[in-house]
Design an enzyme around this catalytic site. Structure first.
Site, PDB file in Angstrom:
ATOM      1  N   LYS A  48       2.680  12.488 -18.219  1.00  0.00           N
ATOM      2  CA  LYS A  48       1.615  11.579 -17.794  1.00  0.00           C
ATOM      3  C   LYS A  48       1.894  11.066 -16.383  1.00  0.00           C
ATOM      4  O   LYS A  48       2.996  11.244 -15.850  1.00  0.00           O
ATOM      5  CB  LYS A  48       1.491  10.410 -18.773  1.00  0.00           C
ATOM      6  CG  LYS A  48       2.711   9.516 -18.844  1.00  0.00           C
ATOM      7  CD  LYS A  48       2.521   8.409 -19.859  1.00  0.00           C
ATOM      8  CE  LYS A  48       3.750   7.491 -19.876  1.00  0.00           C
ATOM      9  NZ  LYS A  48       3.563   6.327 -20.747  1.00  0.00           N
ATOM     10  N   TYR A  93       7.320  -7.983  11.664  1.00  0.00           N
ATOM     11  CA  TYR A  93       6.569  -9.213  11.420  1.00  0.00           C
ATOM     12  C   TYR A  93       7.483 -10.375  11.044  1.00  0.00           C
ATOM     13  O   TYR A  93       8.386 -10.232  10.229  1.00  0.00           O
ATOM     14  CB  TYR A  93       5.562  -8.996  10.290  1.00  0.00           C
ATOM     15  CG  TYR A  93       4.418  -8.070  10.635  1.00  0.00           C
ATOM     16  CD1 TYR A  93       3.427  -8.455  11.537  1.00  0.00           C
ATOM     17  CD2 TYR A  93       4.312  -6.824  10.030  1.00  0.00           C
ATOM     18  CE1 TYR A  93       2.371  -7.610  11.840  1.00  0.00           C
ATOM     19  CE2 TYR A  93       3.259  -5.965  10.325  1.00  0.00           C
ATOM     20  CZ  TYR A  93       2.288  -6.364  11.232  1.00  0.00           C
ATOM     21  OH  TYR A  93       1.249  -5.527  11.529  1.00  0.00           O
TER      22      TYR A  93
END
Length: 382
Positions: free
Chosen positions: A35, A266
């Site tokens: 999956k 940042y």
């Protein structure tokens, strides 16, 4: 430049990990969990290899995943774990549905009768996960399902609530509840069901859970399910019997020499302590390299660790390469996997990011361009 990183998927490693499963379990039938695009490794390619290696069947989460396998030419048994929409597609594509409630079973019976056909189903019982599965009048529901026209109960399954069996006593209690249902259900169905509950952790450490088949997932991709302690209490969620199948790499985009006291990225959360060489890496949180790794992880360059410098950006990550000699633009950067004698594992990244290896694999794998290899030989690109 192609956005993001390249994930090298070693299909030979997947085969070797399957051999480990077979060795541990004494060659129990294996339902391979593929999956979420085989945990980010590429469901079609991985499933093709596992099918060629002789797994009993494959397991996916939703119907569209199963249909993609069929359309790719895979004829293995495919178990669909969660989906109950588009009932007709299960007949059209010869799929095995997992049924969690009696109403869904009735819907399958109605469609089977309308097509003058029958379908095998696996029934899921909730033994303590609290998510999906029969959980009240379990045996009565199984009895009613067994009498529905067009349905044959071919399997019975459940799911451990502790994916890494951190609480073995809880897993033991779930297994005890499952076995109690199993014993009575077999009397109803006539000993015809394939019963399975063992995930990767149980496959490694709970022999009593093997039953008729095991259902491993993450260990097939070379990563231990055990978080923090590793199999047998060794290492950080590592198991030396398993070979990681994913290696994620990119290249240095640019190099910048900065003076002492210069902020990087940042917020200026990283300040250079002296004259520094900073490499810009073309991978950021949009590419699956989690922002929580800011100032808290390493990448491999020239076989050495380069610490992440500053906050991870959407498209870029900066690393400090001051102490690595002869670094050049376009040099290989390894985000996950081995380079020389150094290795960054999914377990290491998971611990630093405050998550689990499953998320690391699915995130990096699904957001990188995949290249499939047989050992060192290129097999296929995606």
């Amino acid at each position: 430049m192609h956005r993001g990183a390249i994930a090298e998927i070693d299909l030979d490693a997947v085969s070797e990990n399957l051999k480990v499963v077979k060795h541990i379990t004494g060659n129990s039938p294996v339902i391979a969990v593929v999956k979420a695009d085989a945990y980010g490794h590429g469901a079609i390619e991985v499933s093709g290899r596992l099918a060629a290696d002789g797994v009993y069947g494959l397991a996916v989460a939703f119907l569209d995943e199963a249909i993609k396998l069929r359309e790719a030419g895979l004829r293995s048994r495919v178990l669909v774990l969660f989906d109950k929409d588009n009932i007709s597609d299960y007949f059209s594509y010869d799929l095995l549905p997992v049924v969690h409630d009696i109403e869904t079973a009735r819907r399958f019976s109605i469609v089977a009768r309308s097509k003058n056909r029958s379908i095998d189903i696996h029934v899921k019982t909730d033994t303590g996960m609290g998510r999906l599965g029969l959980n009240s009048s379990v045996l009565n529901d199984i009895r009613v399902m067994s009498e529905m026209e067009g349905i044959r109960i071919a399997g019975l399954m459940s799911h451990f609530s502790d994916a890494d069996l951190a609480d073995v006593s809880n897993a033991g209690a779930q297994l005890e509840r499952f076995n109690a249902v199993r014993e009575e259900a077999l009397k109803i169905t006539g000993d015809s069901m394939l019963c399975h509950i063992a995930n990767s952790a149980a496959t490694i450490s709970l022999r009593a859970s093997y039953l008729d088949a095991v259902r491993p997932g993450i260990m097939l991709y070379g990563v231990s399910p055990f978080m923090g302690q590793g199999a047998g209490g060794k290492g950080l969620g590592e198991d030396k019997r398993l070979k990681p199948a994913m290696r994620v790499r990119t290249k240095i985009l640019a190099l910048r020499r900065l003076p002492k006291g210069a902020p990087v990225s940042y917020g200026g959360t990283f300040i250079t302590r002296g004259e520094s060489l900073i490499a810009a890496i073309p991978v950021g949180y949009a590419d699956g390299y989690m922002r929580s790794l800011s100032n808290n992880s390493d990448m491999l360059i020239s076989g050495k660790r380069a610490p992440v410098a500053g906050r991870i950006c959407m498209d870029l990550t900066m690393v400090d390469v001051t102490d690595i000699e002869n670094v050049r633009e376009n040099d290989e950067v390894v985000i996950l996997g081995r380079q020389g004698r150094e290795e960054i594992t999914a377990a290491e990244i998971a611990e630093r990011a405050g998550t689990i290896s499953y998320e690391v694999l699915t995130t990096l794998g699904n957001r990188s361009r995949r290249v499939f290899i047989n050992g060192n030989a290129m097999e296929h690109r995606a």
